[in-house]
Enzyme design. Structure first.
Site, PDB file in Angstrom:
ATOM      1  N   TYR A 133      30.833   8.315  31.384  1.00 16.66           N
ATOM      2  CA  TYR A 133      29.960   7.801  30.175  1.00 16.66           C
ATOM      3  C   TYR A 133      29.126   9.253  29.639  1.00 16.66           C
ATOM      4  CZ  TYR A 133      26.172   5.304  28.172  1.00 16.66           C
ATOM      5  OH  TYR A 133      25.175   4.523  27.389  1.00 16.66           O
ATOM      6  N   LYS A 162      33.657   6.957  27.495  1.00 19.48           N
ATOM      7  CA  LYS A 162      32.600   6.151  26.762  1.00 19.48           C
ATOM      8  C   LYS A 162      31.779   7.157  25.900  1.00 19.48           C
ATOM      9  CE  LYS A 162      28.605   3.091  26.488  1.00 19.48           C
ATOM     10  NZ  LYS A 162      27.675   2.514  27.490  1.00 19.48           N
ATOM     11  N   VAL A 204      32.313  -0.643  24.168  1.00 17.30           N
ATOM     12  CA  VAL A 204      31.424  -0.870  25.088  1.00 17.30           C
ATOM     13  C   VAL A 204      30.118  -1.305  24.116  1.00 17.30           C
ATOM     14  CG1 VAL A 204      29.855  -0.339  26.978  1.00 17.30           C
ATOM     15  CG2 VAL A 204      32.266   0.684  26.746  1.00 17.30           C
TER      16      VAL A 204
END
Length: 296
Positions: A133, A162, A204
């Site tokens: 992330y 992400k 996401v």
């Protein structure tokens, strides 16, 4: 089923009046999201107020979601210390999660040597595929394409990224350096169409908690290359999607959810429920969107 495709809601955490976790509401919410076409569920993230949940609460929440849905569950792994992040990763694997979304430390932020050591400790602690992330806006740690390449070269379970830098060029930069080694996902709501155009393959998402039909439709149109239709829906959706990109995104999204009949605006301190002009502006944006809501 690969977890790195489709629309993956980063879910809010429903609280009872005493601010304990409302597991019944969580179960109902994630079932609804999956029934509307979402392909995975991400609990314990930033939108889920993970920083205010104890390790025990996070594990209980993971188990609730795993027991509620048949799609991959990919919890956020975030902690003040590396040791706690490792414990959380192991607990997620024991709970039956399909993958992990691994965050850098969210208070202490330093150089790449220290950040890499933290990420490496979590990656070594599990066999599960991990979503790295990158959110330099929120966490002041920036995983550049070169940093991601280092982790991908050393750890087979570094599976996806992400990308939440808000810069769509990062997606093309990662692709240029790593090819298809890491699955690429968009991590901010108002960069979906640009991210897909640059090569991202999953989303996401935050406003999906209240608007799953529109979120899934927008993703499908973008992936199909139906640009005119995608931008028409995107243009309508953007005022809502931009609620995901400001400091009080948790309060804003929870308020929208409440107004749409899914959840309550309760948040844990240090967050407080919105009041005054901030609350009224959010409701104005929502009213305007609903007045012009497109047929899908």
């Amino acid at each position: 089923m690969s977890p790195w495709n489709g629309v993956l809601p980063a879910i809010t955490t429903a609280f009872n009046a005493d601010l304990s976790i409302d597991h019944g509401a969580v179960r109902a919410h994630v079932n609804w999201l999956v029934s509307r076409g979402c392909t995975g569920i991400i609990p314990c993230g930033s939108l889920g107020e993970g920083a205010t949940l104890s390790l025990e609460e996070k594990v209980a929440l993971m188990r609730t979601v795993v027991g509620a849905v048949k799609v991959p569950v990919i919890p956020g792994i975030a902690a003040l210390s590396t040791a706690e992040a490792v414990r959380l990763a192991k607990a997620a694997e024991d709970a039956g999660c399909a993958g992990l979304m691994v965050l850098p430390p969210y208070v202490y932020s330093s150089d790449w040597r220290e950040m890499k050591a933290h990420m490496a400790a979590v990656l070594r602690a599990t066999k599960l595929p991990c979503l790295l992330y990158n959110n330099p806006v929120a966490y002041r740690t920036d995983f550049t394409p070169a940093h991601l390449a280092e982790l991908a070269a050393e750890f087979d379970n570094a599976a996806a990224v992400k990308e939440s830098s808000t810069d769509a060029r990062r997606v093309t930069g990662i692709r240029a350096l790593l090819g298809d080694r890491l699955a690429l996902g968009v991590g901010v709501d108002d960069c979906l169409v640009e991210g897909v155009e640059a090569g991202a393959r999953f989303w996401v998402a935050g406003l999906v908690n209240a608007f799953p039909d529109e979120s899934v439709r927008l993703y499908d149109l973008a992936m199909a290359g139906k640009k005119e239709a995608a931008f028409a829906l995107y243009r309508w959706f953007l005022p809502l999607l931009r609620l995901d990109t400001v400091t009080k995104f948790v309060q804003l999204i929870k308020l929208v959810q409440q107004e749409m009949g899914w959840g309550h605006e309760r948040v844990r301190a240090p967050r407080l429920e919105l009041v005054g002009p901030e609350r009224e502006e959010c409701l104005r944006v929502l009213r305007e969107a609903l007045a012009n809501r497109p047929a899908l």
